[in-house]
Design a protein around this motif. Structure first.
Motif, short mmCIF file in Angstrom:
data_model
loop_
_atom_site.label_atom_id
_atom_site.label_comp_id
_atom_site.label_asym_id
_atom_site.label_seq_id
_atom_site.Cartn_x
_atom_site.Cartn_y
_atom_site.Cartn_z
N LYS A 127 0.82 -1.22 0.00
CA LYS A 127 0.00 0.00 0.00
C LYS A 127 0.84 1.25 0.00
N SER A 153 -7.90 -6.54 0.01
CA SER A 153 -9.24 -7.11 -0.14
C SER A 153 -10.30 -6.04 -0.43
N ASN A 219 -4.40 1.41 9.19
CA ASN A 219 -4.52 0.62 7.97
C ASN A 219 -5.72 1.06 7.15
N GLU A 223 -5.93 2.75 3.45
CA GLU A 223 -6.78 2.20 2.38
C GLU A 223 -7.68 3.27 1.76
MG MG Z 1 -7.26 -4.45 3.58
#
Ligand code: MG
Length: 387
Positions: A127, A153, A219, A223
């Protein structure tokens, strides 16, 4: 389609980590030709992977370990190289259909850029590439006609829900968050969290760094930033909803208020496989979803007041420039210090906030500016931790 019809060659960067080893499972399942592997230094596992897949080249970040590996696999035809530069050069020179980048942290940026430069499609699990340099990376990918397929995901789910619709009909993206191990807790209940507590029982099988980032909701913040770049959407049209069961992997709301969701048992191998086989689907490795057995799904608002790093990610994205890179660098350092018991769980949130909110921004940064900002941010956290 049967599995043996699938022919693609790949390179797996970061092949010994959590996503890396799950990618190896996908490669094994579908008989993929693995052309290159890289790792920071886990040469025991690399040796196994070399013996199984006979890649042309294998690069190890730690040069001493690279030499050791060379001795161990001297009976094979695999070429072993070592060092950071070697990994970047390999990303450029390896001939394959797709490069899967699951390197951990900011170290993944240069290899991604090199692979794009050489015109290879990328399955992106790193990421930091998009968080720190999203504009540069996406611009380069457009110029080179390269596809960046998300392995995360949430982004894999959104990518699937966007299939076939023009982007102007999208009203917002809804990222689901498991909420982490401390969902429902308030600030005063987070004071005595130890690394062991934060690392216990994640819903997804992940590495340590990302498990801590899930516990702080950093996180999820990353995202959000990643989604803005990947899907070219304004940060204020990306929402987060807590969904403890992690069955809906994310959603897209359209202008008619219809919401499309992608569901499945949480298993990263699904996302890895879809990125590699896109636009086709093949038999999966994960369990089938049994909705009746699941019974119900729940949703809740994300607590941005307690988990300030989620809110800070929105702010960082609005500020742009080098600030998202500062956020990432400061967080990476703080998580490292927390895992080594040098700072507390709440310190992660406080120190990262302090560094980000006091940083003097640079607009339209170069890759060098971004790397400098990253170093400065880490240093600033180290100084705070010694106070
Ligand atoms: Mg994720």
């Amino acid at each position: 389609m049967t599995n043996n019809e699938f022919e693609k060659s790949i390179a797996i960067f970061g092949s010994t980590g959590s996503i890396g080893t799950q990618s190896i499972e996908v490669a094994r399942r579908h008989n993929l030709k693995v052309k290159a592997l890289t790792s920071r230094g886990n040469i025991e596992l690399l040796e196994e992977q070399i013996r199984e897949f006979s890649p042309e080249t294998c690069a190890v970040l730690d040069e001493k370990k690279a030499n050791e590996l060379k001795g161990r696999v001297s009976d094979t035809s695999t070429r072993i190289i070592g060092g950071e530069k070697a990994i970047e050069e390999l990303a450029y020179s390896v001939k394959c259909d797709m490069l899967l980048n699951s390197i951990i942290g900011k170290a993944g940026l240069r290899p991604t850029l090199a692979a794009i430069e050489s015109g290879k499609n990328i399955a992106l699990a790193n990421k930091e590439t998009l968080v720190t340099a999203g504009e540069i990376v996406m611009k380069k990918a457009r110029e080179k006609g390269v596809s960046i397929l998300p392995v995360d995901s949430e982004h894999c789910a959104i990518f699937q829900c966007l299939e076939g619709y023009p982007s102007k009909q999208v009203s917002r993206l809804i990222l689901t968050a498991s909420g982490g191990p401390f969902f429902g807790k308030k600030r005063d209940e987070l004071q005595n969290i130890t690394p062991e507590m934060a690392l216990a029982h994640p819903t997804w099988s992940m590495g340590q760094k990302i498990t801590i980032d899930s516990a702080t909701l950093m996180n999820k913040g990353f995202e959000v930033i990643e989604a803005c770049h990947l899907f070219d959407i304004d940060v204020d049209r990306v929402d987060v909803v807590v969904h403890r069961e992690s069955i809906i992997h994310s959603m897209v709301e359209y202008i008619d208020n219809a919401v499309l969701a992608q569901l499945g048992v949480p298993d990263m191998r699904t996302c890895i496989q879809y990125a590699i086989t896109y636009p086709d689907r093949y038999e999966g490795l994960q369990e089938r979803l049994d909705l009746a057995k699941l019974g119900k799904m729940t949703f809740a608002e994300a607590d941005k007041e307690t988990f300030v790093l989620l809110d800070l990610a929105y702010k960082s994205m609005r500020m742009g420039g080098v600030i998202p890179a500062v956020l990432n660098g400061a967080n990476e350092e703080a998580v490292y210090l927390f895992l080594n018991k040098k700072i507390s769980f709440c310190d992660i949130m406080d120190m990262v906030s302090e560094v980000v909110l006091n940083y003097k921004n640079i607009v339209n940064p170069t890759v060098e500016d971004i790397e400098q900002a990253d170093r400065n941010a880490r240093e600033a956290v180290r100084i705070l931790s010694q106070r």
